[in-house]
Structures are given as C-alpha cells and as structure tokens.
Design an enzyme around this catalytic site. Structure first.
Site, PDB file in Angstrom:
ATOM      1  N   LYS A 129       0.870  -1.190   0.000  1.00 35.87           N
ATOM      2  CA  LYS A 129       0.000   0.000   0.000  1.00 35.87           C
ATOM      3  C   LYS A 129       0.897   1.227   0.000  1.00 35.87           C
ATOM      4  CE  LYS A 129      -4.533   0.691   0.487  1.00 35.87           C
ATOM      5  NZ  LYS A 129      -5.549  -0.289   0.121  1.00 35.87           N
TER       6      LYS A 129
HETATM    7  N1  GLU Z   1      -7.297  -0.084  -3.123  1.00 31.34           N
HETATM    8  C1  GLU Z   1      -8.048  -1.268  -3.363  1.00 31.34           C
HETATM    9  C2  GLU Z   1      -8.022  -2.187  -2.164  1.00 31.34           C
HETATM   10  O1  GLU Z   1      -7.795  -1.763  -1.053  1.00 31.34           O
HETATM   11  C3  GLU Z   1      -7.636  -1.955  -4.650  1.00 31.34           C
HETATM   12  C4  GLU Z   1      -6.209  -2.396  -4.713  1.00 31.34           C
HETATM   13  C5  GLU Z   1      -5.779  -2.911  -6.072  1.00 31.34           C
HETATM   14  O2  GLU Z   1      -6.591  -2.962  -6.969  1.00 31.34           O
HETATM   15  O3  GLU Z   1      -4.603  -3.249  -6.173  1.00 31.34           O
HETATM   16  O4  GLU Z   1      -8.332  -3.346  -2.235  1.00 31.34           O
END
Ligand code: GLU
Length: 440
Positions: A129
């Site tokens: 993240k």
């Molecule tokens: N931000 C989204 C999540 O927390 C999607 C992450 C992604 O598609 O890599 O799942």
C-alpha cells in the site's frame, strides 16, 4: 489469543461503563489488530512461529520526500510512502491513498490486509500500500499531477509489473494511475501499461474496474442473504460512505431492489426509511461538489447515527475505526459487511460477535477491486481485452467461490467469518513460505 485479549478488553469496557472512573480499553491500531488476527490464524493452523515472525513485518518500507512547486510559485515538501508487506505469492499489489490521515502505521496495516486479501481470493499477488498524507481537494490538478509524477519517479526502482503494481484507493483514481504509468514509462524508455491497474481504458484499463469493489460488496451481501433464505430485494441497507466503493455499492444494491435507507459522506448522511432514490442522489451529488448534504429526498442523519440505524445490513465503506467500543452496542443490523478496510476495532468486533451480529470481513467483502485489477493485469499481459460481461463474470466467480470457502469453514469450525478467512489466507501464504524456504 484474540479471544482472551479481547474478552479482557470487553470486560474492562463493561466495567468502565458501570464505573465511570475506570480506564477505557487501550486503543489497538489497525496494524496491531491485523497482527492479532494473524497470530490467531497461527494458533489455529499451528504455523511455525518463525514464519509468523516474518509475516508480521513489512518486507520493505520506502519513504520519499516530494518537493512540489505550487501554482503560487512556492515549494512545498510532502512525504510519500510505499509499504511492501509480502511478495511470497507474487508481485506486491495494492492501492495508493491520498488522505490527510495517511501514516506509515496505517499503510503497514493496509499493506498486510492486501496480502491476506489476495491470498484469500487465490490471486497470485503479495500485498502493498502506498500513500501521501495530503488532502487532494486542497491542490489544483496541475499540483496533483506534479506530486504524483514525482512520487512515481522516486519509486521507480520499487514498482513495476513484476515488482509492485499500484492501483487507486481513497483520494486517487484512473487519472493518477495514468500519470504514474506515463512517468514510469518515460523513465524506462517504453510504454509499460502493466505497472499500474485501475488505469483509463485508453491505455489498457479494464472494463468494469470502476464499479468492481462496489460490485464485489454487493455480491458478498447477496451470498450471505441467500444463505439465510433472504434476498437483496426489499432488504434494508445503510451505507457509510458514498465514494468509489460506497457509491457504487449503493447503485448496484439499489438496482437489485434493496432499500438503501441511508448513505453518508464526510459531511454527514441522508436517511429515508422507505429507501433513497440513489440515481437522484448521485445526480444531486454530481451537481453539489460531490456532497450529498441538503439532498431533498431524505432527512439529515449524522455518520454516528447512521451506524445505529435499524436495517438488515450495515456497510461501513469509508475509513478505518468506525465501529468502536463506543458504538458497537448500538448497531442494529444483523449483518455488517466491511466494504472499508479495518472499519471495526478489535473490541467492537468481539462485541458484535457476542451480540450475534455477523461480520463479513474486509479481506473478503472489498476484494472485488483487486480481483478486477488482477484481471486487468492478465488482459494486459496477454494483449487480449474482454468485454465488461466477461470481466464481471470472472470476478463474480472468484468472489462467490471465496465467499463460500470462508462461510463453509466458519460453519464447520463454528468460528466468525474473519477468523475463517484469516485461516484460509494465512494458510496459503505460510504454505508458500515453507515451500520457498528462507534465503539464504
Ligand atoms: N485499493 C483497493 C483495495 O484496497 C484496490 C487495490 C488494487 O486494486 O490493487 O483493495
């Protein structure tokens, strides 16, 4: 471990409410909470403590300084981060968040949740993240582009289609992904669409990606209701959040015949006992700077009141730590579907369980987004692009199968769905860790 720690805290909370002078339980942040759930899975599965020790820590944490020339000519410096939790199953994968509350601790929790989410859904990724602690609404489009491009160029060695693949999250969208893709591509000298997912269709984005997380949420709720002999049609659902996830879920659930009795955003909520007109509310928000405040088709309700409304399903679809020991006893829904990541604190989770309220955990409920990110990456790597129907069908298949794996395990072992989901996810990662062995 979870139960005894939490039971003590619940007991202490109950004592505290009887005896005002007693201390309230210590706050356990999302990262420690996720480690606690990991620890419980370790006990449940008798995982080698050496492996658990590795899984508890992010593998790599990158912090970069981003100087940005503001439109005024002044230079502001903001900090950007990328936390890479685990790449045992495949490249790191996870969103990029622009929000004032972004911190390394928050991103570490969210990165770890991505590892479990991908493992649970059976997609070959690890977890990561990234984020920048800014309020994007305070910057012009040009400033945001300069921030994003500098952030991407600082991370150039740490991202890539086989390394770490960012995607949108709170405060970012396809626009930012296009800037990251372009910056990365210009630096390496050729177009690399696979470095990000959630990008615009024009550069290899996938049909269905924008609604994907909301669709996954709707699928998870539908499956749970149908297990109980109920259906979405006529069910009363309250949704905290009306952004990319909450807004899409509201639209799809409304189309499926559910009564969306309340939704909210950062400025408060709107309630209508007979169900809100979601398309009208969307149009209103589009005209009103994306805010729902003042919508004439309902009564105002606070975010706090929304969580305590009488409804069948409550969907926290905003930020972490929304259902806490201070309001868990007021939740009236029988099902809480965690569309946000980590919206329920450890003590609140135990309180809901004791009250017989079922929680569909975040790593399952909101996995539709990363599943379609994976499908976008697969399409890009194979240079073959699918229509929306195919994308949604593939995603639905993965979601439904994961839902039933979790639900069956929870039933078999008579444990909450979160604990079952962690057993499945952590079990997969631990098995792969064992097979790969420790380097050197
Ligand atoms: N931000 C989204 C999540 O927390 C999607 C992450 C992604 O598609 O890599 O799942």
């Amino acid at each position: 471990m979870v139960s005894s720690t939490v039971s003590k805290q619940v007991a202490s909370k109950q004592a505290a409410s009887k005896q005002a002078a007693s201390p309230t339980p210590a706050y356990i942040c999302p990262y420690d909470r996720t480690c606690t759930y990991l620890g419980q899975a370790g006990i449940d599965l008798q995982i080698d403590p050496n492996v658990l020790r590795i899984l508890e820590q992010p593998r790599k944490v990158v912090t970069v300084s981003i100087p940005v020339k503001l439109d005024s000519g002044e230079v502001e410096v903001v900090a950007g981060h990328r936390v890479q939790h685990c790449d045992i199953l495949g490249p790191y994968k996870g969103g990029t968040r622009y929000h004032p509350a972004v911190s390394l601790q928050e991103l570490s929790a969210l990165a770890m949740l991505m590892t479990w989410k991908c493992a649970l859904l059976g997609i070959p990724y690890g977890g990561a993240k990234g984020g920048i602690a800014i309020n994007p609404a305070r910057y012009s489009v040009g400033e945001l582009e300069r921030i994003t491009r500098r952030y991407a160029s600082e991370l150039i060695k740490d991202i890539g289609p086989e390394v770490d693949i960012p995607a949108p999250d709170i405060g970012t969208s396809a626009r930012e992904m296009a800037w990251i893709m372009d910056t990365y591509s210009m630096n390496v000298g050729h177009a690399v669409p696979g470095v990000v997912t959630g990008k615009p269709l024009s550069i290899g984005g996938s049909k269905g990606r924008q609604m994907a997380t909301g669709l996954g949420v709707a699928i998870a709720i539908r499956e749970m209701l149908s297990e109980r002999g109920l259906s979405l049609a006529g069910s009363k659902i309250a949704i905290q959040g009306f952004g990319k996830v909450g807004g899409a879920a509201a639209t799809l659930l409304h189309e499926a015949g559910a009564k969306i009795v309340a939704v909210s955003d950062g400025g408060g909520g709107i309630f209508a006992g007979g169900g809100l007109d979601i398309p009208a509310l969307k149009q209103y928000a589009a005209r009103n700077n994306r805010r729902i405040k003042g919508f004439p088709g309902g009564e105002p309700v606070s975010n706090w009141e929304l969580l305590a409304l009488s409804c069948d399903v409550l969907v926290p679809a905003a930020l972490e730590d929304q259902i806490t020991e201070d309001n868990a006893d007021r939740v009236q829904a029988q099902i809480v579907a965690e569309a946000a990541n980590a919206p329920i604190t450890l003590v609140a989770d135990q309180m809901l369980e004791e009250r017989g309220i079922t929680v569909i955990p975040d790593i399952l409920t909101n996995a539709g987004g990363v599943v379609v990110s994976y499908l976008e990456w697969v399409q890009g790597q194979s240079y073959v692009f699918w229509d929306e129907e195919r994308v949604n069908q593939e995603m639905e298949g993965l979601m439904v199968r994961a839902y039933h794996r979790v639900s069956q395990k929870a039933r078999e072992l008579k444990i909450p769905m979160r604990r079952a989901a962690y057993m499945l996810a952590v079990g997969r990662v631990a098995e792969a860790a064992g097979d790969r062995g420790l380097y050197p």
